[in-house]
Design an enzyme around this catalytic site. Structure first.
Site, PDB file in Angstrom:
ATOM      1  N   ASP A  46     -86.669  49.667  58.297  1.00  0.00           N
ATOM      2  CA  ASP A  46     -85.773  49.021  59.264  1.00  0.00           C
ATOM      3  C   ASP A  46     -85.339  47.666  58.723  1.00  0.00           C
ATOM      4  OD1 ASP A  46     -84.874  49.085  62.326  1.00  0.00           O
ATOM      5  OD2 ASP A  46     -85.483  47.043  61.814  1.00  0.00           O
ATOM      6  N   TYR A  51     -81.084  40.017  57.966  1.00  0.00           N
ATOM      7  CA  TYR A  51     -82.354  39.736  57.267  1.00  0.00           C
ATOM      8  C   TYR A  51     -82.132  39.305  55.808  1.00  0.00           C
ATOM      9  CZ  TYR A  51     -84.183  42.544  61.206  1.00  0.00           C
ATOM     10  OH  TYR A  51     -84.464  43.067  62.450  1.00  0.00           O
ATOM     11  N   LYS A  76     -78.260  47.030  60.533  1.00  0.00           N
ATOM     12  CA  LYS A  76     -77.645  46.560  61.782  1.00  0.00           C
ATOM     13  C   LYS A  76     -76.444  45.658  61.505  1.00  0.00           C
ATOM     14  CE  LYS A  76     -82.399  46.438  63.442  1.00  0.00           C
ATOM     15  NZ  LYS A  76     -83.195  45.824  62.364  1.00  0.00           N
ATOM     16  N   HIS A 109     -76.616  44.817  66.402  1.00  0.00           N
ATOM     17  CA  HIS A 109     -77.884  44.076  66.447  1.00  0.00           C
ATOM     18  C   HIS A 109     -78.137  43.435  67.824  1.00  0.00           C
ATOM     19  CE1 HIS A 109     -80.783  42.053  63.393  1.00  0.00           C
ATOM     20  NE2 HIS A 109     -81.367  42.158  64.560  1.00  0.00           N
ATOM     21  N   VAL A 234     -96.530  41.998  54.650  1.00  0.00           N
ATOM     22  CA  VAL A 234     -96.373  42.003  53.192  1.00  0.00           C
ATOM     23  C   VAL A 234     -97.746  42.091  52.513  1.00  0.00           C
ATOM     24  CG1 VAL A 234     -94.140  40.822  53.117  1.00  0.00           C
ATOM     25  CG2 VAL A 234     -96.244  39.468  53.174  1.00  0.00           C
TER      26      VAL A 234
HETATM   27  P1  NAD Z   1     -94.480  42.516  64.256  1.00  0.00           P
HETATM   28  O1  NAD Z   1     -94.856  42.652  65.685  1.00  0.00           O
HETATM   29  O2  NAD Z   1     -94.365  43.721  63.413  1.00  0.00           O
HETATM   30  O3  NAD Z   1     -95.526  41.488  63.618  1.00  0.00           O
HETATM   31  C1  NAD Z   1     -95.465  41.137  62.267  1.00  0.00           C
HETATM   32  C2  NAD Z   1     -96.500  40.070  61.932  1.00  0.00           C
HETATM   33  O4  NAD Z   1     -97.784  40.477  62.391  1.00  0.00           O
HETATM   34  C3  NAD Z   1     -96.626  39.930  60.412  1.00  0.00           C
HETATM   35  O5  NAD Z   1     -95.868  38.838  59.983  1.00  0.00           O
HETATM   36  C4  NAD Z   1     -98.086  39.709  60.185  1.00  0.00           C
HETATM   37  O6  NAD Z   1     -98.330  38.332  60.167  1.00  0.00           O
HETATM   38  C5  NAD Z   1     -98.756  40.272  61.394  1.00  0.00           C
HETATM   39  N1  NAD Z   1     -99.412  41.576  61.104  1.00  0.00           N
HETATM   40  C6  NAD Z   1     -98.823  42.740  60.730  1.00  0.00           C
HETATM   41  N2  NAD Z   1     -99.740  43.718  60.608  1.00  0.00           N
HETATM   42  C7  NAD Z   1    -100.936  43.160  60.890  1.00  0.00           C
HETATM   43  C8  NAD Z   1    -102.257  43.660  60.927  1.00  0.00           C
HETATM   44  N3  NAD Z   1    -102.531  44.944  60.664  1.00  0.00           N
HETATM   45  N4  NAD Z   1    -103.248  42.802  61.272  1.00  0.00           N
HETATM   46  C9  NAD Z   1    -102.991  41.510  61.559  1.00  0.00           C
HETATM   47  N5  NAD Z   1    -101.762  40.982  61.536  1.00  0.00           N
HETATM   48  C10 NAD Z   1    -100.741  41.789  61.206  1.00  0.00           C
HETATM   49  O7  NAD Z   1     -93.155  41.620  64.234  1.00  0.00           O
HETATM   50  P2  NAD Z   1     -91.682  41.690  63.650  1.00  0.00           P
HETATM   51  O8  NAD Z   1     -91.662  41.660  62.181  1.00  0.00           O
HETATM   52  O9  NAD Z   1     -90.946  40.638  64.383  1.00  0.00           O
HETATM   53  O10 NAD Z   1     -91.147  43.111  64.147  1.00  0.00           O
HETATM   54  C11 NAD Z   1     -91.218  44.297  63.362  1.00  0.00           C
HETATM   55  C12 NAD Z   1     -89.833  44.736  62.965  1.00  0.00           C
HETATM   56  O11 NAD Z   1     -88.990  44.903  64.102  1.00  0.00           O
HETATM   57  C13 NAD Z   1     -89.066  43.709  62.113  1.00  0.00           C
HETATM   58  O12 NAD Z   1     -89.539  43.627  60.793  1.00  0.00           O
HETATM   59  C14 NAD Z   1     -87.677  44.221  62.261  1.00  0.00           C
HETATM   60  O13 NAD Z   1     -87.475  45.348  61.433  1.00  0.00           O
HETATM   61  C15 NAD Z   1     -87.649  44.624  63.735  1.00  0.00           C
HETATM   62  N6  NAD Z   1     -87.110  43.562  64.613  1.00  0.00           N
HETATM   63  C16 NAD Z   1     -85.902  43.778  65.214  1.00  0.00           C
HETATM   64  C17 NAD Z   1     -85.352  42.823  66.039  1.00  0.00           C
HETATM   65  C18 NAD Z   1     -84.029  43.095  66.719  1.00  0.00           C
HETATM   66  O14 NAD Z   1     -83.451  42.188  67.330  1.00  0.00           O
HETATM   67  N7  NAD Z   1     -83.501  44.287  66.639  1.00  0.00           N
HETATM   68  C19 NAD Z   1     -86.015  41.617  66.269  1.00  0.00           C
HETATM   69  C20 NAD Z   1     -87.244  41.404  65.647  1.00  0.00           C
HETATM   70  C21 NAD Z   1     -87.785  42.387  64.848  1.00  0.00           C
END
Ligand code: NAD
Length: 279
Positions: A46, A51, A76, A109, A234
Site C-alpha cells: 500500500d 508518500y 492513491k 486519498h 522497517v
Molecule cells: P501502523 O498502525 O501500521 O503503525 C506503524 C508503526 O507501529 C511503525 O512505525 C512502528 O513503529 C510500529 N510497529 C509496527 N509493527 C510493530 C510491532 N510488531 N511491534 C511494535 N511496534 C510496531 O501505522 P501507519 O503506518 O500509519 O499505517 C499503516 C499503513 O496504512 C500506512 O503505511 C499506509 O500504507 C496506510 N495509511 C493510509 C492513510 C490514508 O489516509 N489512507 C493514512 C495513514 C496510513
C-alpha cells in the site's frame, strides 16, 4: 509460509487481506523495506503519491524476481490533483514511477469536501482511469457515508474499497457497516494506531494469555472483523511478526474486550474538515 486469505472486491478482483504499508518509509529505505516484506511473504503493498516512494516500491518489486502480477499494489491520488485533467495526469505519473503495466487499486486519498474542487468530479476522473484498463479496481480513502452517498447518486461505478482509520481506539463501526451494506471493502489504516494501542493493559493481557505479541493480537482482531490491513514497519523482526496472524484465533470474549476499547480517538485528521493541498 502462511497463506494470506483474499477478499473479493465488488468487481471480482481478489485482494490479499494482509499487506505492507509504506507511509513514512523514507525513499532511501523503501527498496530494502519492500524487499524484506516480499521475502517474508507479503504480496500486497500500500503506497501513495503523497508518500514519495512509488519509484522505490516499483523498483523493489521488479528486483525481487516475483512476477509483478502476483503482487497486489495500491496507490492513491494526491490532494493537489482533484481536477479531472490533473487526476488523469497524476495517474499516468504514478504508473511511470511504479514502472508497472497495471495497477491493482487506485484510490482518492482524501475527499477534501471543503476545497474548491468537488470530489464527484474527481471520482468521474477515477471512472475514466478505470475504463482505460490500466487499473484493475478503483476506490476511495477517508470517505464518510455522506460522501459515498453523493458518489452513488451522481456517478456510475461503485468504489471497490474505502480505506479509513480503524484501530481499537477508533473502531469506526458506523463507516464500516455502511461500507459492508454497499459492497465496499473496508481497509483499516494505522491498524495499530502507530503503536499507541500496544501498551494497553487489556491488549497486553490477551497477548500474554495467547503467547503472542500485542501487535499480533490487534492485527488478528482486524482480520477477524473482516477488514484489510497493511501494518508498516522497517524492522525485519516486526515485519515477520505482523505476518504471522493465521495460526491462532481470538475467541469471542477477547474480540469483545478489544472492541470495547473504542473511544473515538483519531491519530490522523478528520475527513470532514481535512483540507491540506500541497503547493
Ligand atoms: P501502523 O498502525 O501500521 O503503525 C506503524 C508503526 O507501529 C511503525 O512505525 C512502528 O513503529 C510500529 N510497529 C509496527 N509493527 C510493530 C510491532 N510488531 N511491534 C511494535 N511496534 C510496531 O501505522 P501507519 O503506518 O500509519 O499505517 C499503516 C499503513 O496504512 C500506512 O503505511 C499506509 O500504507 C496506510 N495509511 C493510509 C492513510 C490514508 O489516509 N489512507 C493514512 C495513514 C496510513
Amino acid at each position: 509460509m502462511a497463506t494470506v486469505p483474499t477478499i473479493r472486491l465488488n468487481n471480482g478482483v481478489e485482494i490479499p487481506q494482509l499487506g505492507f504499508g509504506v507511509y513514512q518509509v523514507e525513499p532511501e529505505n523503501t527498496v530494502e523495506a519492500v524487499r524484506t516484506a516480499l521475502e517474508v511473504g507479503y504480496r500486497h503493498i500500500d503506497t501513495a503519491e503523497m508518500y514519495g516512494n512509488e519509484k522505490e516500491v516499483g523498483q523493489a518489486i521488479r528486483e525481487s524476481g516475483i512476477d509483478p502480477s502476483e503482487v497486489f499494489v495500491t496507490s492513491k491520488l494526491n490532494n493537489g490533483f482533484h481536477r479531472r485533467d490533473d487526476a488523469l495526469r497524476a495517474f499516468d505519473q504514478t504508473m511511470t514511477d511504479l514502472g508497472l503495466e497495471q495497477l491493482d487499486l487506485f484510490l482518492i486519498h482524501w475527499p477534501l469536501p471543503t476545497i474548491d474542487v468537488d470530489y464527484v468530479e474527481t471520482w468521474k476522473a477515477m471512472e475514466e482511469i478505470y475504463a482505460g484498463g490500466r487499473c484493475r479496481a478503483i476506490g476511495v480513502s477517508n470517505f464518510n457515508p455522506h460522501h459515498l452517498r453523493r458518489l452513488f447518486s451522481e456517478t456510475d461505478v461503485r468504489p471497490a474499497v474505502n480505506q479509513i482509520e480503524v484501530h481499537p481506539y477508533l473502531a469506526n463501526d458506523e463507516v464500516r457497516a455502511f461500507d459492508a451494506d454497499h459492497e465496499i471493502v473496508t481497509e483499516a489504516w494505522s491498524p495499530i494506531a502507530q503503536g499507541k494501542v500496544l501498551d494497553d493493559p487489556a491488549i497486553t493481557a490477551i497477548a500474554e494469555t495467547l503467547g503472542r505479541t500485542p501487535a499480533q493480537v490487534v492485527l488478528r482482531w482486524h482480520v477477524q472483523r473482516g477488514d484489510v490491513v497493511f501494518p508498516k514497519s522497517v524492522t525485519r523482526k516486526r515485519v515477520e511478526e505482523n505476518f504471522a496472524l493465521f495460526d491462532f484465533e481470538l475467541d469471542e470474549g477477547q474480540m469483545a474486550t478489544i472492541s470495547g476499547l473504542d473511544r473515538g480517538e483519531r491519530t490522523g485528521p478528520d475527513p470532514d474538515t481535512f483540507d491540506y493541498v500541497p503547493r
